[in-house]
Design a protein around this motif. Sequence first.
Motif, PDB file in Angstrom:
ATOM      1  N   CYS A   1       0.812  -1.229   0.000  1.00  0.00           N
ATOM      2  CA  CYS A   1       0.000   0.000   0.000  1.00  0.00           C
ATOM      3  C   CYS A   1       0.842   1.274   0.000  1.00  0.00           C
ATOM      4  CB  CYS A   1      -0.944   0.006   1.208  1.00  0.00           C
ATOM      5  SG  CYS A   1      -0.127   0.247   2.805  1.00  0.00           S
ATOM      6  N   ARG A   2       2.043   1.232   0.619  1.00  0.00           N
ATOM      7  CA  ARG A   2       2.934   2.402   0.698  1.00  0.00           C
ATOM      8  C   ARG A   2       2.226   3.626   1.274  1.00  0.00           C
ATOM      9  NH1 ARG A   2       8.382   1.193   0.049  1.00  0.00           N
ATOM     10  NH2 ARG A   2       8.581  -0.484  -1.489  1.00  0.00           N
ATOM     11  N   SER A   3       1.318   3.388   2.186  1.00  0.00           N
ATOM     12  CA  SER A   3       0.569   4.495   2.788  1.00  0.00           C
ATOM     13  C   SER A   3       1.458   5.262   3.751  1.00  0.00           C
ATOM     14  CB  SER A   3      -0.655   3.968   3.532  1.00  0.00           C
ATOM     15  OG  SER A   3      -1.295   5.003   4.249  1.00  0.00           O
ATOM     16  N   ARG A   4       1.291   6.573   3.770  1.00  0.00           N
ATOM     17  CA  ARG A   4       2.013   7.420   4.724  1.00  0.00           C
ATOM     18  C   ARG A   4       1.080   7.924   5.827  1.00  0.00           C
ATOM     19  NH1 ARG A   4       7.039   8.778   3.049  1.00  0.00           N
ATOM     20  NH2 ARG A   4       7.545   8.391   0.857  1.00  0.00           N
ATOM     21  N   GLY A   5      -0.180   7.537   5.722  1.00  0.00           N
ATOM     22  CA  GLY A   5      -1.153   7.983   6.721  1.00  0.00           C
ATOM     23  C   GLY A   5      -1.827   6.809   7.389  1.00  0.00           C
ATOM     24  N   TRP A   6      -3.074   6.543   6.985  1.00  0.00           N
ATOM     25  CA  TRP A   6      -3.830   5.444   7.572  1.00  0.00           C
ATOM     26  C   TRP A   6      -3.197   4.098   7.231  1.00  0.00           C
ATOM     27  CZ3 TRP A   6      -6.867   7.299  11.051  1.00  0.00           C
ATOM     28  CH2 TRP A   6      -7.497   8.527  10.867  1.00  0.00           C
ATOM     29  N   LEU A   7      -3.185   3.208   8.204  1.00  0.00           N
ATOM     30  CA  LEU A   7      -2.645   1.873   7.958  1.00  0.00           C
ATOM     31  C   LEU A   7      -3.539   1.094   7.008  1.00  0.00           C
ATOM     32  CD1 LEU A   7      -0.426  -0.154   8.645  1.00  0.00           C
ATOM     33  CD2 LEU A   7      -1.788  -0.891  10.620  1.00  0.00           C
ATOM     34  N   PHE A   8      -4.846   1.340   7.093  1.00  0.00           N
ATOM     35  CA  PHE A   8      -5.796   0.679   6.195  1.00  0.00           C
ATOM     36  C   PHE A   8      -6.665   1.746   5.529  1.00  0.00           C
ATOM     37  CE2 PHE A   8      -5.043  -2.343   9.727  1.00  0.00           C
ATOM     38  CZ  PHE A   8      -4.383  -3.324   8.995  1.00  0.00           C
ATOM     39  N   PRO A   9      -6.122   2.420   4.516  1.00  0.00           N
ATOM     40  CA  PRO A   9      -6.892   3.480   3.849  1.00  0.00           C
ATOM     41  C   PRO A   9      -8.074   2.913   3.084  1.00  0.00           C
ATOM     42  CG  PRO A   9      -4.861   3.035   2.663  1.00  0.00           C
ATOM     43  CD  PRO A   9      -4.783   2.240   3.924  1.00  0.00           C
ATOM     44  N   GLY A  10      -9.123   3.732   2.966  1.00  0.00           N
ATOM     45  CA  GLY A  10     -10.289   3.334   2.197  1.00  0.00           C
ATOM     46  C   GLY A  10     -10.108   3.676   0.728  1.00  0.00           C
ATOM     47  N   GLN A  11     -11.210   3.705  -0.020  1.00  0.00           N
ATOM     48  CA  GLN A  11     -11.135   4.079  -1.428  1.00  0.00           C
ATOM     49  C   GLN A  11     -10.593   5.492  -1.575  1.00  0.00           C
ATOM     50  OE1 GLN A  11     -15.020   3.414  -3.129  1.00  0.00           O
ATOM     51  NE2 GLN A  11     -14.685   1.217  -3.359  1.00  0.00           N
ATOM     52  N   ASP A  12     -11.003   6.353  -0.662  1.00  0.00           N
ATOM     53  CA  ASP A  12     -10.401   7.674  -0.558  1.00  0.00           C
ATOM     54  C   ASP A  12      -9.232   7.554   0.413  1.00  0.00           C
ATOM     55  OD1 ASP A  12      -9.638  10.268  -0.124  1.00  0.00           O
ATOM     56  OD2 ASP A  12     -11.602  11.008   0.496  1.00  0.00           O
ATOM     57  N   SER A  13      -8.014   7.711  -0.092  1.00  0.00           N
ATOM     58  CA  SER A  13      -6.831   7.476   0.737  1.00  0.00           C
ATOM     59  C   SER A  13      -6.739   8.422   1.927  1.00  0.00           C
ATOM     60  CB  SER A  13      -5.562   7.613  -0.116  1.00  0.00           C
ATOM     61  OG  SER A  13      -5.471   8.916  -0.677  1.00  0.00           O
ATOM     62  N   LEU A  14      -7.533   9.489   1.913  1.00  0.00           N
ATOM     63  CA  LEU A  14      -7.522  10.427   3.036  1.00  0.00           C
ATOM     64  C   LEU A  14      -8.374   9.933   4.194  1.00  0.00           C
ATOM     65  CD1 LEU A  14      -7.781  13.844   1.140  1.00  0.00           C
ATOM     66  CD2 LEU A  14      -5.733  12.684   2.013  1.00  0.00           C
ATOM     67  N   ARG A  15      -9.122   8.874   3.964  1.00  0.00           N
ATOM     68  CA  ARG A  15      -9.979   8.314   5.007  1.00  0.00           C
ATOM     69  C   ARG A  15      -9.663   6.831   5.194  1.00  0.00           C
ATOM     70  NH1 ARG A  15     -14.403  11.490   6.255  1.00  0.00           N
ATOM     71  NH2 ARG A  15     -14.746  13.287   4.891  1.00  0.00           N
ATOM     72  N   PRO A  16      -9.817   6.317   6.413  1.00  0.00           N
ATOM     73  CA  PRO A  16      -9.582   4.885   6.629  1.00  0.00           C
ATOM     74  C   PRO A  16     -10.809   4.069   6.249  1.00  0.00           C
ATOM     75  CG  PRO A  16     -10.196   5.918   8.701  1.00  0.00           C
ATOM     76  CD  PRO A  16     -10.143   7.032   7.680  1.00  0.00           C
ATOM     77  N   ILE A  17     -10.652   2.759   6.206  1.00  0.00           N
ATOM     78  CA  ILE A  17     -11.812   1.902   6.031  1.00  0.00           C
ATOM     79  C   ILE A  17     -12.725   2.076   7.244  1.00  0.00           C
ATOM     80  CG2 ILE A  17     -10.578   0.213   4.626  1.00  0.00           C
ATOM     81  CD1 ILE A  17     -10.402  -1.577   7.096  1.00  0.00           C
ATOM     82  N   THR A  18     -13.983   1.718   7.107  1.00  0.00           N
ATOM     83  CA  THR A  18     -14.943   1.886   8.188  1.00  0.00           C
ATOM     84  C   THR A  18     -15.092   0.590   8.977  1.00  0.00           C
ATOM     85  OG1 THR A  18     -16.818   1.242   6.812  1.00  0.00           O
ATOM     86  CG2 THR A  18     -16.188   3.588   6.816  1.00  0.00           C
ATOM     87  N   VAL A  19     -15.639   0.717  10.176  1.00  0.00           N
ATOM     88  CA  VAL A  19     -15.917  -0.465  10.988  1.00  0.00           C
ATOM     89  C   VAL A  19     -16.923  -1.362  10.271  1.00  0.00           C
ATOM     90  CG1 VAL A  19     -16.847  -1.283  13.182  1.00  0.00           C
ATOM     91  CG2 VAL A  19     -15.400   0.755  13.129  1.00  0.00           C
ATOM     92  N   ARG A  20     -17.897  -0.739   9.613  1.00  0.00           N
ATOM     93  CA  ARG A  20     -18.893  -1.515   8.874  1.00  0.00           C
ATOM     94  C   ARG A  20     -18.235  -2.330   7.772  1.00  0.00           C
ATOM     95  NH1 ARG A  20     -24.170   1.103   5.760  1.00  0.00           N
ATOM     96  NH2 ARG A  20     -25.062  -0.871   5.010  1.00  0.00           N
ATOM     97  N   GLN A  21     -17.268  -1.734   7.103  1.00  0.00           N
ATOM     98  CA  GLN A  21     -16.562  -2.449   6.041  1.00  0.00           C
ATOM     99  C   GLN A  21     -15.763  -3.613   6.608  1.00  0.00           C
ATOM    100  OE1 GLN A  21     -14.200   0.175   3.657  1.00  0.00           O
ATOM    101  NE2 GLN A  21     -13.441  -1.437   2.305  1.00  0.00           N
ATOM    102  N   LEU A  22     -15.109  -3.399   7.752  1.00  0.00           N
ATOM    103  CA  LEU A  22     -14.344  -4.469   8.384  1.00  0.00           C
ATOM    104  C   LEU A  22     -15.268  -5.598   8.826  1.00  0.00           C
ATOM    105  CD1 LEU A  22     -11.573  -5.433   9.410  1.00  0.00           C
ATOM    106  CD2 LEU A  22     -12.053  -4.259  11.557  1.00  0.00           C
TER     107      LEU A  22
END
Length: 289
Positions: free
Chosen positions: A188-209
Amino acid sequence: MRDKPISDLRRRMIADMTVRSFSDKTQHDYIRHIETFARFLGRSPDTASGDDIRRFQLAQVEQGAQPPKMNTQASALRFFFTITLGRADLAHQLARTHYPRKLPRVLAREQVARLIEAAPGPGLKYKTALSIAYGAGLRGGEVVMLRVGDIDSKRMLIRVELGKGRKDRHAMLSPQLLSLLRAWWLQCRSRGWLFPGQDSLRPITVRQLNRVCHMAAEAAGLGSWVTPHTLRHSFATHLLESDIDVRVIQVLLEAETYCSPTPDRGADLLPVPSPLRRERAHCQAIRLP
């Protein structure tokens, strides 16, 4: 349209909750329960009497409200009457519903392995997320809010910010989990969220998990009752089966269950692993599996 007195009460109650650092969700739920009570009364809730409270709770039972909802309503009304109105006498009229607490269902170690291996792709995102839920005993909401910088490979810790009760803590990080995290980061090479969502500025949601966990459970031939929180319960149970002191498990999970003192240790003296050593704890360390 709400009349002015109700609007003033709402603002005052929100201010009271804000001062006490209630979460946004708690504030939303409390306001919703007070609105339900006001609709039942047909007038401003600050005019309620003890008899109104009894009639409201009886009506909720007759409508089929379950004990968790009844108790949350009671907590919201107790806060409203005691803090916002300064009417503690009314709060004493509220009844809490007692109900049997069932033991949580847990997975065997082999079932956990099957569940994680069945996590859908692409890549290692969801396999890693479910692995952290189990390997560190994290809640679903804590998993999705992790950032890359929260993984401390030098001290083998995971920093959990603003967990339940808005508390920060450290969770354990095993070498196997660290290897999986590094493999995921290379993807993923993310510099922010460890598990980014479709929008990399936001993480995945609990509902998605949760949805991913149900998909993995179905693919692994497990029950539909399996959730990310099941992995947290399984983590604690497997530690207990490995003869780890129950009070150490409470520290690892940030569970505030009281344990009485023993002849050789006080209630606040826990033999926790050195990276997680609590203030005033013994220096003795244990090896966790």
